[in-house]
Scaffold this motif. Sequence first.
Motif, PDB file in Angstrom:
ATOM      1  N   GLU A 199       9.654   7.942   5.281  1.00  0.00           N
ATOM      2  CA  GLU A 199       9.694   9.028   6.386  1.00  0.00           C
ATOM      3  C   GLU A 199      10.675   8.478   7.470  1.00  0.00           C
TER       4      GLU A 199
ATOM      5  N   GLU B 263       0.612   3.924   1.736  1.00  0.00           N
ATOM      6  CA  GLU B 263       0.757   4.408   3.242  1.00  0.00           C
ATOM      7  C   GLU B 263       2.255   3.757   3.755  1.00  0.00           C
ATOM      8  N   ARG B 264       2.266   2.452   3.472  1.00  0.00           N
ATOM      9  CA  ARG B 264       3.553   1.823   3.866  1.00  0.00           C
ATOM     10  C   ARG B 264       4.685   2.226   3.027  1.00  0.00           C
TER      11      ARG B 264
ATOM     12  N   ARG C   5       0.781  -1.340  -0.021  1.00  0.00           N
ATOM     13  CA  ARG C   5       0.022   0.115   0.130  1.00  0.00           C
ATOM     14  C   ARG C   5       0.883   1.299  -0.041  1.00  0.00           C
TER      15      ARG C   5
ATOM     16  N   GLN D 219       4.448   7.421  -7.102  1.00  0.00           N
ATOM     17  CA  GLN D 219       5.308   7.170  -6.090  1.00  0.00           C
ATOM     18  C   GLN D 219       6.909   7.050  -6.606  1.00  0.00           C
TER      19      GLN D 219
ATOM     20  N   ARG E 183       5.382   5.507   1.872  1.00  0.00           N
ATOM     21  CA  ARG E 183       5.614   6.762   2.499  1.00  0.00           C
ATOM     22  C   ARG E 183       6.059   6.358   3.838  1.00  0.00           C
ATOM     23  N   ALA E 184       5.444   5.772   4.644  1.00  0.00           N
ATOM     24  CA  ALA E 184       6.149   5.515   6.142  1.00  0.00           C
ATOM     25  C   ALA E 184       7.649   5.070   6.267  1.00  0.00           C
TER      26      ALA E 184
END
Length: 296
Positions: free
Chosen positions: A69, A62-63, A60, A166, A65-66
């Motif tokens: 970060e 979200e993963r 996903r 992405q 981008r996590a």
Amino acid sequence: MRMRVEGPVTPGLRMESADGRRLVLTQRGVPVLFARQRATHRGLRYARTGRYVSPLAPLRAERARAVAEFAAPGSAEWTERWAAHGAAALRAAADGPLHEGEWHLAPDASRWFVDGNWPKLLAHDPDRGHLTWFGYGDPVEDARDLLPLRALSLPEAPRVRAYRRQYREGVLPPVFVWWISGLNSPVVLDGHDRLTAALAEGGRPRVLLLSRAMDAARIALWAERPVMEYEKRVAALEGPLAPARAAHLSRGLAAQLQAVDRAPAPTRAWPYPGGAAAWAAAAATHVPGWAPDADR
């Protein structure tokens, strides 16, 4: 990263072989790739069946981008985090390639991938094709460094477009590939659409390569020559620049030893049930009309 795997004895995704340089990659008993090495040892002919399924769950955004970060994309920390994710997912997969033994999942230390070969994948990736070995280039478009296990999606496919975004943001996860010595090529385990996205954006993906690890005795044998050469060169250094030159040689030796440590061991292949006759019958069923013996 290096990992010890305790089982299974026989993995769900495995290479099987029969007499006459015949190979087949099966996933839970279903053929996903047939191949036959050329008698001239200049490559092989292959045929995909369209039945391959990635053993890893979809990633996903979200993963992605996590992780970005947590660590800068492409950094050692970022790579280690994705390697740990891939290792855990492959350990849990019933239809992946892991079996008992020592494995590596790390960036390509042997510099297998040639920059000029990446763009060929989008333009030339047939389900039934030929891979050229050792740079013979017959024809030139068959000198590719990576074999997808399913047809690549179109660059404008919805999932690819999401991954292209992405890529532009710099957070695209790596592509997980598996080195198979019988093919003399890595295959894409997971990340076919991420591969397409990076190539469609005019770049190349970051890659984590899965391979069996060599045993300690073979590593020591392969390390003997670079260590002896290093010691000989350091012993000959003289003058005020000797310490700087020794440091440079030390860095070079470290890179060489890392490449030796990460060099892939031969891929295990299980006997194909029924041998060459059964292989030919299965190929005729799953890829009818395929001619693996053409221009041998």
